[in-house]
Design a protein around this motif. Structure first.
Motif, mmCIF file in Angstrom:
data_model
loop_
_atom_site.group_PDB
_atom_site.id
_atom_site.type_symbol
_atom_site.label_atom_id
_atom_site.label_comp_id
_atom_site.label_asym_id
_atom_site.label_seq_id
_atom_site.Cartn_x
_atom_site.Cartn_y
_atom_site.Cartn_z
ATOM 1 N N VAL A 188 78.987 6.554 73.475
ATOM 2 C CA VAL A 188 79.320 5.546 74.775
ATOM 3 C C VAL A 188 79.682 4.325 74.165
ATOM 4 O O VAL A 188 79.979 3.515 74.845
ATOM 5 C CB VAL A 188 78.154 5.534 75.624
ATOM 6 N N GLU A 189 79.456 4.101 72.661
ATOM 7 C CA GLU A 189 79.665 2.732 72.234
ATOM 8 C C GLU A 189 81.234 2.302 72.409
ATOM 9 O O GLU A 189 81.962 3.031 72.084
ATOM 10 C CB GLU A 189 79.156 2.880 70.803
ATOM 11 N N ARG A 190 81.275 1.041 72.817
ATOM 12 C CA ARG A 190 82.634 0.345 73.028
ATOM 13 C C ARG A 190 83.285 0.887 74.168
ATOM 14 O O ARG A 190 84.387 0.609 74.379
ATOM 15 C CB ARG A 190 83.422 0.354 71.903
ATOM 16 N N LEU A 191 82.903 1.795 75.013
ATOM 17 C CA LEU A 191 83.475 2.177 76.330
ATOM 18 C C LEU A 191 83.517 1.324 77.482
ATOM 19 O O LEU A 191 82.298 0.608 77.295
ATOM 20 C CB LEU A 191 83.003 3.452 76.863
ATOM 21 N N LYS A 192 84.494 0.921 78.020
ATOM 22 C CA LYS A 192 84.462 -0.008 79.100
ATOM 23 C C LYS A 192 84.081 0.878 80.567
ATOM 24 O O LYS A 192 84.545 1.661 80.741
ATOM 25 C CB LYS A 192 85.790 -0.592 79.319
ATOM 26 N N GLN A 225 92.124 4.136 87.566
ATOM 27 C CA GLN A 225 93.703 4.586 87.389
ATOM 28 C C GLN A 225 94.498 4.144 86.695
ATOM 29 O O GLN A 225 95.406 4.374 85.859
ATOM 30 C CB GLN A 225 94.445 4.564 88.984
ATOM 31 N N GLN A 226 94.136 2.621 86.681
ATOM 32 C CA GLN A 226 95.170 1.627 85.806
ATOM 33 C C GLN A 226 94.462 1.374 84.656
ATOM 34 O O GLN A 226 95.174 0.527 83.779
ATOM 35 C CB GLN A 226 95.083 0.258 86.616
ATOM 36 N N GLY A 227 93.470 1.751 83.972
ATOM 37 C CA GLY A 227 92.927 1.615 82.607
ATOM 38 C C GLY A 227 92.215 0.489 82.495
ATOM 39 O O GLY A 227 91.988 0.133 81.368
ATOM 40 N N VAL A 228 91.856 -0.270 83.759
ATOM 41 C CA VAL A 228 90.954 -1.468 83.645
ATOM 42 C C VAL A 228 89.807 -1.263 82.894
ATOM 43 O O VAL A 228 89.162 -1.865 82.156
ATOM 44 C CB VAL A 228 91.016 -2.127 84.688
ATOM 45 N N VAL A 229 89.024 -0.241 83.232
ATOM 46 C CA VAL A 229 87.844 0.640 82.845
ATOM 47 C C VAL A 229 88.020 1.949 82.440
ATOM 48 O O VAL A 229 89.196 2.610 82.733
ATOM 49 C CB VAL A 229 86.670 0.277 83.654
ATOM 50 N N ASP A 230 87.313 2.457 81.242
ATOM 51 C CA ASP A 230 87.282 3.749 80.689
ATOM 52 C C ASP A 230 86.465 4.807 81.762
ATOM 53 O O ASP A 230 86.982 5.936 81.805
ATOM 54 C CB ASP A 230 86.804 3.813 79.350
ATOM 55 N N GLY A 231 85.688 4.314 82.261
ATOM 56 C CA GLY A 231 84.813 5.109 83.100
ATOM 57 C C GLY A 231 83.638 4.489 84.247
ATOM 58 O O GLY A 231 83.657 3.284 84.245
ATOM 59 N N GLN A 232 82.901 5.226 84.944
ATOM 60 C CA GLN A 232 81.958 4.667 85.694
ATOM 61 C C GLN A 232 80.755 5.663 85.822
ATOM 62 O O GLN A 232 80.897 6.913 85.197
ATOM 63 C CB GLN A 232 82.645 4.524 87.099
#
Length: 350
Positions: A188-192, A225-232
């Motif tokens: 998970v390191e560095r994932l947004k 959808q827009q890649g502002v974050v990688d996940g949730q």
């Protein structure tokens, strides 16, 4: 036909926030159904209710908490003989979670059902439930939330300008992302990752090496959808009901935290109820939270297959012990903040 208000389990997920109390649009078929149901209770169509309360929430119409609140609305209407109606304002019609809790606190919205992670911004005693890996399973969470510990916290919410009717649960939270399968903390390191607007959640994910991005739930789909974050991260039911499977590749079954729900009411409204009506509200609230659990568990059983059908890869072999071990330094902080005795009491609850 009498002037009967459309209030039985009424759903409004309009994006507008300026919703007039006591007014909504219904088609003729729905209106007839409402009058018919009322007639079934009394033998005749009932008069317009004396009080109509708005209940704001962000879940969509098929979300477990939304279904449960529909039952709550029906039970309150029935239990008060049609005098008190609940209008459900779903889909974020009255704003995001945090905004609606604030509105309940100041009295501009009468009720909401929300995760304790959001409500903790207004009632710090709820923060204890955000501790990762706190609950063993749903039964353990239920025993704590609906036992002496939960009851004490619930009754204390009035100190923060909130009335608490009942606790429930959204289930255990899982991690999704678009970058890689997550099995270990190193993955998970560095994932947004979008997190809830909650300091403890942010601290936990920061400790795991994530780049946490607090965000209200209505904004998350577009951000993914827009890649502002990688996940949730959310329970399976919330992932499905918010359609995150459409814009995410991987779901890792981390079970890193259990998300309680709390049904809140403006104290000024609750204090104005008769003792008999307070009993109706409390009983209806507990029955609704039991319904919510059934809906959550049903959705969790079928949900992974649904997400697979949307193209997601399910990662089941997650090293949960490694995740918890990496958070050990934070657990010392939690014990200092909440009290080692309280944490032990939670862990020892059967």
């Amino acid at each position: 036909m009498p002037n009967t208000s459309p209030i039985i389990g009424c759903w409004n997920d309009s994006p507008t926030k300026n919703v007039q109390r006591g007014r909504t649009h219904m088609n003729r078929r729905t209106l007839i159904a409402a009058v018919t149901l009322l007639a079934g209770w009394t033998g005749t169509a009932m008069a317009e209710p004396e009080m109509t309360l708005n209940l704001g929430l962000v879940g969509g119409q098929q979300a477990p908490e939304s279904i449960a609140m529909g039952q709550f609305a029906d039970d309150v209407l029935s239990g008060t003989g049609g005098r008190i109606a609940i209008r459900i304002q779903g889909g974020g019609a009255l704003g995001g979670d945090r905004e609606v809790v604030e509105s309940v606190q100041v009295g501009t919205v009468e009720m909401t059902v929300v995760s304790t992670s959001i409500a903790a911004n207004f009632a710090p005693e709820l923060k204890v439930f955000d501790i990762p890996f706190l609950f063993r399973d749903f039964d353990h969470a239920d025993a704590v939330l609906n036992g002496p510990i939960g009851n004490e916290i619930l009754s204390g919410l009035t100190n923060n300008g909130l009335g608490g009717l009942a606790f429930g649960g959204m289930g255990f939270r899982e991690l999704t992302n678009n970058v890689r399968p997550v099995k270990t903390p190193e993955d998970v390191e560095r994932l947004k990752i979008r997190t809830q607007q909650n300091e403890m959640h942010i601290a936990v994910w920061t400790a795991l090496g994530v780049l946490p991005t607090p965000m209200a739930i209505p904004e998350v789909y577009t951000a993914l959808q827009q890649g502002v974050v990688d996940g949730q991260e959310n329970p399976v039911g919330a992932i499905i009901n918010n359609r995150f499977g459409e814009v995410q590749k991987y779901i890792s079954l981390t079970d890193h935290a259990f998300t309680p729900l709390v049904l809140l009411i403006s104290p000024s409204i609750y204090d104005g109820l008769s003792d008999a009506d307070k009993a109706v509200f409390t009983d209806a609230a507990h029955k609704a939270m039991a319904r919510n659990r059934r809906e959550v568990e049903t959705l969790a059983k079928s949900g992974l297959e649904t997400l697979k059908g949307q193209g997601m890869t399910v990662v089941a072999d997650v090293d949960k012990a490694a995740f918890r071990a990496k958070l050990d330094p934070l657990f010392e902080t939690f014990a200092a903040e909440f009290g080692a005795e309280k944490l032990k009491a939670i862990q020892d609850t059967q």
